[in-house]
Design a protein around this motif. Sequence first.
Motif, PDB file in Angstrom:
ATOM      1  N   ASP A  24       3.661 -14.641  -6.017  1.00  0.00           N
ATOM      2  CA  ASP A  24       4.826 -15.362  -6.532  1.00  0.00           C
ATOM      3  C   ASP A  24       5.682 -14.477  -7.431  1.00  0.00           C
ATOM      4  OD1 ASP A  24       4.042 -17.755  -5.222  1.00  0.00           O
ATOM      5  OD2 ASP A  24       2.614 -18.158  -6.834  1.00  0.00           O
ATOM      6  N   GLY A  25       5.828 -13.202  -7.012  1.00  0.00           N
ATOM      7  CA  GLY A  25       6.687 -12.262  -7.704  1.00  0.00           C
ATOM      8  C   GLY A  25       6.061 -11.575  -8.890  1.00  0.00           C
ATOM      9  N   ARG A  26       4.781 -11.827  -9.161  1.00  0.00           N
ATOM     10  CA  ARG A  26       4.119 -11.263 -10.337  1.00  0.00           C
ATOM     11  C   ARG A  26       2.968 -10.353  -9.893  1.00  0.00           C
ATOM     12  NH1 ARG A  26      -0.289 -13.042 -13.430  1.00  0.00           N
ATOM     13  NH2 ARG A  26      -0.501 -14.844 -12.023  1.00  0.00           N
ATOM     14  N   THR A  27       2.859  -9.168 -10.446  1.00  0.00           N
ATOM     15  CA  THR A  27       1.762  -8.264 -10.120  1.00  0.00           C
ATOM     16  C   THR A  27       0.465  -8.794 -10.731  1.00  0.00           C
ATOM     17  OG1 THR A  27       3.216  -6.332 -10.019  1.00  0.00           O
ATOM     18  CG2 THR A  27       0.865  -5.915 -10.321  1.00  0.00           C
ATOM     19  N   VAL A  28      -0.544  -9.015  -9.876  1.00  0.00           N
ATOM     20  CA  VAL A  28      -1.809  -9.574 -10.351  1.00  0.00           C
ATOM     21  C   VAL A  28      -2.935  -8.551 -10.319  1.00  0.00           C
ATOM     22  CG1 VAL A  28      -1.221 -11.942  -9.761  1.00  0.00           C
ATOM     23  CG2 VAL A  28      -2.336 -10.488  -8.048  1.00  0.00           C
ATOM     24  N   LYS A  29      -2.775  -7.471  -9.507  1.00  0.00           N
ATOM     25  CA  LYS A  29      -3.842  -6.469  -9.461  1.00  0.00           C
ATOM     26  C   LYS A  29      -3.341  -5.211  -8.762  1.00  0.00           C
ATOM     27  CE  LYS A  29      -8.886  -6.464  -8.855  1.00  0.00           C
ATOM     28  NZ  LYS A  29      -9.166  -6.672 -10.299  1.00  0.00           N
ATOM     29  N   THR A  30      -3.860  -4.067  -9.208  1.00  0.00           N
ATOM     30  CA  THR A  30      -3.626  -2.796  -8.522  1.00  0.00           C
ATOM     31  C   THR A  30      -4.996  -2.264  -8.100  1.00  0.00           C
ATOM     32  OG1 THR A  30      -1.631  -2.328  -9.794  1.00  0.00           O
ATOM     33  CG2 THR A  30      -2.682  -0.478  -8.681  1.00  0.00           C
ATOM     34  N   ILE A  31      -5.144  -1.928  -6.834  1.00  0.00           N
ATOM     35  CA  ILE A  31      -6.453  -1.555  -6.278  1.00  0.00           C
ATOM     36  C   ILE A  31      -6.368  -0.169  -5.651  1.00  0.00           C
ATOM     37  CG2 ILE A  31      -8.243  -2.203  -4.625  1.00  0.00           C
ATOM     38  CD1 ILE A  31      -7.230  -5.091  -4.795  1.00  0.00           C
ATOM     39  N   PRO A  32      -7.277   0.745  -5.992  1.00  0.00           N
ATOM     40  CA  PRO A  32      -7.319   2.046  -5.326  1.00  0.00           C
ATOM     41  C   PRO A  32      -7.757   1.885  -3.864  1.00  0.00           C
ATOM     42  CG  PRO A  32      -8.520   2.093  -7.414  1.00  0.00           C
ATOM     43  CD  PRO A  32      -8.256   0.663  -7.093  1.00  0.00           C
ATOM     44  N   VAL A  33      -7.114   2.624  -2.965  1.00  0.00           N
ATOM     45  CA  VAL A  33      -7.415   2.531  -1.539  1.00  0.00           C
ATOM     46  C   VAL A  33      -7.538   3.923  -0.945  1.00  0.00           C
ATOM     47  CG1 VAL A  33      -6.205   0.323  -1.306  1.00  0.00           C
ATOM     48  CG2 VAL A  33      -4.989   2.475  -0.836  1.00  0.00           C
ATOM     49  N   SER A  34      -7.972   3.967   0.314  1.00  0.00           N
ATOM     50  CA  SER A  34      -7.955   5.208   1.081  1.00  0.00           C
ATOM     51  C   SER A  34      -7.363   4.896   2.441  1.00  0.00           C
ATOM     52  CB  SER A  34      -9.372   5.779   1.232  1.00  0.00           C
ATOM     53  OG  SER A  34      -9.347   6.987   1.976  1.00  0.00           O
ATOM     54  N   THR A  35      -6.194   5.450   2.712  1.00  0.00           N
ATOM     55  CA  THR A  35      -5.514   5.196   3.981  1.00  0.00           C
ATOM     56  C   THR A  35      -5.942   6.246   5.017  1.00  0.00           C
ATOM     57  OG1 THR A  35      -3.597   6.501   3.285  1.00  0.00           O
ATOM     58  CG2 THR A  35      -3.562   4.135   2.804  1.00  0.00           C
ATOM     59  N   GLY A  36      -5.178   6.344   6.101  1.00  0.00           N
ATOM     60  CA  GLY A  36      -5.541   7.248   7.177  1.00  0.00           C
ATOM     61  C   GLY A  36      -5.474   8.710   6.786  1.00  0.00           C
ATOM     62  N   SER A  37      -6.301   9.489   7.454  1.00  0.00           N
ATOM     63  CA  SER A  37      -6.309  10.931   7.223  1.00  0.00           C
ATOM     64  C   SER A  37      -5.085  11.562   7.871  1.00  0.00           C
ATOM     65  CB  SER A  37      -7.578  11.529   7.813  1.00  0.00           C
ATOM     66  OG  SER A  37      -7.554  11.418   9.238  1.00  0.00           O
ATOM     67  N   VAL A  71       0.854  -1.174   0.000  1.00  0.00           N
ATOM     68  CA  VAL A  71       0.000   0.000   0.000  1.00  0.00           C
ATOM     69  C   VAL A  71       0.897   1.233   0.000  1.00  0.00           C
ATOM     70  CG1 VAL A  71      -1.688   1.339   1.309  1.00  0.00           C
ATOM     71  CG2 VAL A  71      -1.874  -1.170   1.203  1.00  0.00           C
ATOM     72  N   ASP A  72       0.731   2.088  -0.997  1.00  0.00           N
ATOM     73  CA  ASP A  72       1.486   3.337  -1.084  1.00  0.00           C
ATOM     74  C   ASP A  72       0.570   4.464  -0.628  1.00  0.00           C
ATOM     75  OD1 ASP A  72       2.867   5.666  -1.776  1.00  0.00           O
ATOM     76  OD2 ASP A  72       3.730   4.748  -3.585  1.00  0.00           O
ATOM     77  N   ALA A  73       0.833   4.994   0.564  1.00  0.00           N
ATOM     78  CA  ALA A  73      -0.015   6.056   1.104  1.00  0.00           C
ATOM     79  C   ALA A  73       0.143   7.357   0.319  1.00  0.00           C
ATOM     80  CB  ALA A  73       0.309   6.287   2.580  1.00  0.00           C
ATOM     81  N   GLY A  74       1.214   7.471  -0.416  1.00  0.00           N
ATOM     82  CA  GLY A  74       1.414   8.671  -1.222  1.00  0.00           C
ATOM     83  C   GLY A  74       0.536   8.689  -2.450  1.00  0.00           C
ATOM     84  N   THR A  75       0.333   7.536  -3.084  1.00  0.00           N
ATOM     85  CA  THR A  75      -0.480   7.438  -4.304  1.00  0.00           C
ATOM     86  C   THR A  75      -1.861   6.854  -4.050  1.00  0.00           C
ATOM     87  OG1 THR A  75       0.357   5.227  -4.825  1.00  0.00           O
ATOM     88  CG2 THR A  75       1.618   7.118  -5.660  1.00  0.00           C
ATOM     89  N   GLN A  76      -2.097   6.337  -2.845  1.00  0.00           N
ATOM     90  CA  GLN A  76      -3.365   5.697  -2.480  1.00  0.00           C
ATOM     91  C   GLN A  76      -3.689   4.524  -3.425  1.00  0.00           C
ATOM     92  OE1 GLN A  76      -5.155   6.517   0.361  1.00  0.00           O
ATOM     93  NE2 GLN A  76      -3.422   7.894   0.766  1.00  0.00           N
ATOM     94  N   GLN A  77      -2.655   3.742  -3.693  1.00  0.00           N
ATOM     95  CA  GLN A  77      -2.814   2.545  -4.508  1.00  0.00           C
ATOM     96  C   GLN A  77      -2.209   1.341  -3.777  1.00  0.00           C
ATOM     97  OE1 GLN A  77      -4.319   2.444  -7.652  1.00  0.00           O
ATOM     98  NE2 GLN A  77      -4.807   4.629  -7.440  1.00  0.00           N
ATOM     99  N   MET A  78      -2.826   0.164  -3.982  1.00  0.00           N
ATOM    100  CA  MET A  78      -2.274  -1.072  -3.421  1.00  0.00           C
ATOM    101  C   MET A  78      -1.948  -2.019  -4.566  1.00  0.00           C
ATOM    102  SD  MET A  78      -3.799  -3.771  -0.603  1.00  0.00           S
ATOM    103  CE  MET A  78      -5.247  -4.259  -1.539  1.00  0.00           C
ATOM    104  N   THR A  79      -0.699  -2.471  -4.585  1.00  0.00           N
ATOM    105  CA  THR A  79      -0.242  -3.401  -5.611  1.00  0.00           C
ATOM    106  C   THR A  79      -0.178  -4.806  -5.014  1.00  0.00           C
ATOM    107  OG1 THR A  79       1.083  -1.660  -6.633  1.00  0.00           O
ATOM    108  CG2 THR A  79       1.598  -3.941  -7.240  1.00  0.00           C
ATOM    109  N   VAL A  80      -0.884  -5.736  -5.651  1.00  0.00           N
ATOM    110  CA  VAL A  80      -0.937  -7.120  -5.166  1.00  0.00           C
ATOM    111  C   VAL A  80      -0.026  -7.977  -6.038  1.00  0.00           C
ATOM    112  CG1 VAL A  80      -2.426  -9.079  -4.623  1.00  0.00           C
ATOM    113  CG2 VAL A  80      -3.332  -6.744  -4.446  1.00  0.00           C
ATOM    114  N   ARG A  81       0.950  -8.621  -5.398  1.00  0.00           N
ATOM    115  CA  ARG A  81       1.886  -9.486  -6.119  1.00  0.00           C
ATOM    116  C   ARG A  81       1.798 -10.911  -5.586  1.00  0.00           C
ATOM    117  NH1 ARG A  81       5.817  -7.083  -9.113  1.00  0.00           N
ATOM    118  NH2 ARG A  81       7.348  -8.709  -8.674  1.00  0.00           N
TER     119      ARG A  81
END
Length: 426
Positions: free
Chosen positions: A283-296, A271-281
């Motif tokens: 076995d070393g391969r990116t399978v999905k990128t999901i928009p998120v909302s972290t703490g205020s 989870v990158d709080a700077g971009t508000q994106q979560m990258t799911v990997r």
Amino acid sequence: MEQPVTSPDTAAQPQSRTPQQLRVRRRAFAAASALLLGALTLTACGGSASGSDKGDGKGKGGDSAAAADISTLKITISAKNGSTNASINSTAVTAQGGRLSQVTMTETQSGKAVAGALAADGLSWKPTGKVERGTQYKIMATGKDDKGRAATENSAFTTVSSKDSFIGTYTPDNGATVGVGMPVSFDFNKPITDKKAVQSHITVSSSSGQQVVGHWFGSQRLDFRPQEYWKAGSKVTMKIELDGVQGGKGISGVQSKTVTFTIGRNQVSTVDAGTQQMTVRQDGRTVKTIPVSTGSAEHTTYNGQMVISEKFTETRMNSATVDFGGEYDIKDVPHAMRLSQSGTFLHGNYWYKGDPFGNAGTSHGCVGLRDVRGAQGDTPAKWFFDHSLIGDVVTVKGSPDKTIAPDNGLNGWNMAWSEWQAGSAV
């Protein structure tokens, strides 16, 4: 000179004797009587002077006949009669020189039977029902030797009390499939003062061959992990041999079991709080990128490696339980996955106004994903929930907050390996 009389007089009529003859005769009679009494005494004590016993003339004496009726079966009950600190794990009955035919185990006070299983060969019996601490039990065992002669053994005993023992609640469970970040974690119900004794009786090994080391967080928590995440697909075995181990003054362990679990595929999400994106990997391969909302800005999200420790399709979240007063009380939060003991979750969110996902941090420190009420529908939160295991790693970066403490949840990965090793007692 007159001769002493040594044989009875055979004359029909008694003859007159001199006083001296009479005295000699009486002495000879007394000696003969003593010899006869001695012979009778030897016979009454059970044998002749030669030690042989003719008995009934057929070569079998009375005592030998009684011995022939005694069973050669030896029945042993693990808990001795009258013992007060018996193990709740090693209760058993064994047989030598014959076979067990029936064993019953009951609670003395209630009369409730404890289920058990007799081995097919009749040589042992063990309880299959639960044996409680601090409870008095009775065991009666019967059997026969190879000549059909019966034997019985009984024992009444009390198991070790809760006051005098300790237990460790552990995770993961036997047979589970977990993520690569899942540590073995023990929480003991009493402070452990002899950490070396306790840790040395818990061994954790992996089919991957990775070195596994224990680390104490205080006196009641002991975690085990390798230096790097577990290898995907490996099998981990935990042997708990704490039964009777002294963990401190007056307390001993009661657990004895082997636990195995499997490491699933390697999934680590960032989870990158700077971009508000979560990258799911996986076995070393990116399978999905999901928009998120972290703490205020007021309630930032911890940085660091966090392990999913619980999953709830729906759960209640009340701000009062995490010292936020009465700011929220949501009774049906969907697709919630715990990341810390202090209340950090990654969860679905249906109540946000607008569209903060991928745009801004608006939570009270959790990581929110777009969702719908009722945990139904094809949503990003449901996808991630369905594709996540207990033990998967979620790493947060770019937040203005500090790194999460290693003992806040199952998050020991945030500790350097050298420091982790220094916390081992063995």
